[in-house]
Write an enzyme that holds these catalytic residues in place. Structure first.
Site, PDB file in Angstrom:
ATOM      1  N   GLY A  59       0.783  -1.230   0.000  1.00 31.02           N
ATOM      2  CA  GLY A  59       0.000   0.000   0.000  1.00 31.02           C
ATOM      3  C   GLY A  59       0.816   1.281   0.000  1.00 31.02           C
ATOM      4  O   GLY A  59       0.340   2.305   0.465  1.00 31.02           O
TER       5      GLY A  59
ATOM      6  N   ASN B 161       1.550   3.016  -2.612  1.00 35.14           N
ATOM      7  CA  ASN B 161       0.840   3.946  -3.507  1.00 35.14           C
ATOM      8  C   ASN B 161      -0.385   4.528  -2.808  1.00 35.14           C
ATOM      9  O   ASN B 161      -0.672   5.717  -2.960  1.00 35.14           O
ATOM     10  CB  ASN B 161       0.450   3.244  -4.811  1.00 35.14           C
ATOM     11  CG  ASN B 161       1.603   3.194  -5.797  1.00 35.14           C
ATOM     12  OD1 ASN B 161       2.026   4.212  -6.328  1.00 35.14           O
ATOM     13  ND2 ASN B 161       2.143   2.002  -6.011  1.00 35.14           N
TER      14      ASN B 161
ATOM     15  N   ARG C  62     -15.990 -17.611  -8.919  1.00 36.50           N
ATOM     16  CA  ARG C  62     -15.637 -16.261  -9.370  1.00 36.50           C
ATOM     17  C   ARG C  62     -16.868 -15.364  -9.467  1.00 36.50           C
ATOM     18  O   ARG C  62     -16.820 -14.175  -9.181  1.00 36.50           O
ATOM     19  CB  ARG C  62     -14.960 -16.392 -10.744  1.00 36.50           C
ATOM     20  CG  ARG C  62     -14.123 -15.227 -11.094  1.00 36.50           C
ATOM     21  CD  ARG C  62     -12.897 -15.150 -10.198  1.00 36.50           C
ATOM     22  NE  ARG C  62     -12.231 -13.877 -10.331  1.00 36.50           N
ATOM     23  CZ  ARG C  62     -11.112 -13.547  -9.716  1.00 36.50           C
ATOM     24  NH1 ARG C  62     -10.532 -14.398  -8.878  1.00 36.50           N
ATOM     25  NH2 ARG C  62     -10.569 -12.385  -9.891  1.00 36.50           N
TER      26      ARG C  62
ATOM     27  N   HIS D 148       0.805   1.109 -13.498  1.00 38.32           N
ATOM     28  CA  HIS D 148       1.586  -0.052 -13.942  1.00 38.32           C
ATOM     29  C   HIS D 148       3.074   0.323 -13.901  1.00 38.32           C
ATOM     30  O   HIS D 148       3.452   1.382 -14.413  1.00 38.32           O
ATOM     31  CB  HIS D 148       1.182  -0.473 -15.358  1.00 38.32           C
ATOM     32  CG  HIS D 148       1.930  -1.688 -15.806  1.00 38.32           C
ATOM     33  ND1 HIS D 148       1.604  -2.965 -15.373  1.00 38.32           N
ATOM     34  CD2 HIS D 148       3.022  -1.828 -16.591  1.00 38.32           C
ATOM     35  CE1 HIS D 148       2.467  -3.823 -15.896  1.00 38.32           C
ATOM     36  NE2 HIS D 148       3.335  -3.162 -16.631  1.00 38.32           N
TER      37      HIS D 148
ATOM     38  N   ASP E 215      -3.852  -3.881 -19.327  1.00 42.72           N
ATOM     39  CA  ASP E 215      -2.928  -2.743 -19.515  1.00 42.72           C
ATOM     40  C   ASP E 215      -3.063  -2.085 -20.892  1.00 42.72           C
ATOM     41  O   ASP E 215      -2.084  -1.552 -21.423  1.00 42.72           O
ATOM     42  CB  ASP E 215      -1.451  -3.186 -19.303  1.00 42.72           C
ATOM     43  CG  ASP E 215      -1.215  -3.782 -17.924  1.00 42.72           C
ATOM     44  OD1 ASP E 215      -1.888  -3.357 -16.968  1.00 42.72           O
ATOM     45  OD2 ASP E 215      -0.358  -4.676 -17.807  1.00 42.72           O
TER      46      ASP E 215
ATOM     47  N   GLU F 151       6.024   6.148  -9.599  1.00 42.03           N
ATOM     48  CA  GLU F 151       4.654   5.791  -9.185  1.00 42.03           C
ATOM     49  C   GLU F 151       4.067   6.742  -8.152  1.00 42.03           C
ATOM     50  O   GLU F 151       2.931   7.207  -8.304  1.00 42.03           O
ATOM     51  CB  GLU F 151       4.632   4.369  -8.617  1.00 42.03           C
ATOM     52  CG  GLU F 151       4.959   3.307  -9.641  1.00 42.03           C
ATOM     53  CD  GLU F 151       4.895   1.902  -9.071  1.00 42.03           C
ATOM     54  OE1 GLU F 151       3.941   1.591  -8.337  1.00 42.03           O
ATOM     55  OE2 GLU F 151       5.814   1.115  -9.351  1.00 42.03           O
TER      56      GLU F 151
END
Ligand code: GRF
Length: 208
Positions: A12, A14, A66, A110, A151, A181
């Site tokens: 965490g 970011n 899922r 990314h 991406d 980032e």
């Protein structure tokens, strides 16, 4: 006020950069309304707690399949009614219904210069291992909108970082975080909060 929801899986850092930027006013007019982790042991949850942000864990491991997980995840997102969803080191594939419902309202960070070292299989340290194996001299990070590919969404911002001769994947990962980032992710959120980011024909335009 831009209401953002941040999805995390790990340390965490970011998320911390976003929290700090909101507190310091570098991100304006924004509230982090919820943090969702797929991993109950993620240190990111601790960071959210310390910052007084409501945080929940929604893990695929807790659901039979899922479909059930996706349903629970969608519910956890919709409850928070965010204007923007920020994937900050989130390692789970986002349900396609969510991508459609929140078109151009989900962003991801990314750790490479897309379109290099991205797509299926390129996550976490694997990105930096790929960079070192290929011997490129410049890498970096990319913030992009999330579409149905991996991406492949419209690129909002990129920042280059030099690769050093003696880098290990871990050392390079840290440098990409510090030099790219943690800078461009808060920056992009602020631009979105200021209404400066638009998407047309798959490309991002940032107004003055
Ligand atoms: C970052 O390198 C991010 O780009 C990647 O996963 C890492 C997450 O780090 N996708 P943290 O959880 O924000 O510390």
């Amino acid at each position: 006020m831009l209401k953002i929801l941040v999805c995390v899986s790990g340390g965490g850092t970011n998320l911390q950069a976003i929290i700090d930027s909101v507190n310091q006013g570098a991100i304006t007019d924004t509230e982090i309304v919820r943090v969702i982790s797929n991993n109950k042991n993620a240190y990111a949850l601790e960071r959210a707690k310390k910052a007084g942000i409501p945080a929940v864990c929604v893990s695929p491991k807790d659901y039979a399949d899922r479909e059930q997980f996706n349903e629970a995840f969608l519910k956890a997102v919709d409850e928070a009614a965010p204007d923007l969803i920020v994937l900050a080191g989130f390692l789970v594939v986002i349900p396609v219904q969510l991508i459609r419902r929140y078109e151009n309202r989900i962003i991801n960070i990314h750790p490479s210069l897309i379109p290099s070292f991205c797509g299926t299989g390129y996550y976490g340290l694997k990105v930096h291992e790929g960079v070192l194996a290929r011997g490129v001299k410049i890498t970096g990070a990319t913030v992009h909108f999330v579409d149905e590919g991996t991406d492949t969404g419209p690129i909002i911002m990129q920042k280059a970082v030099a690769v050093q001769e003696d880098d290990t994947p871990e050392v390079l990962q840290r440098r990409v975080m510090e030099e790219a980032e943690w800078i461009i992710l808060p920056w992009c959120i602020n631009l979105i909060a200021c209404g400066k980011v638009t998407v047309a024909d798959g490309k991002v335009h940032i107004s003055e």
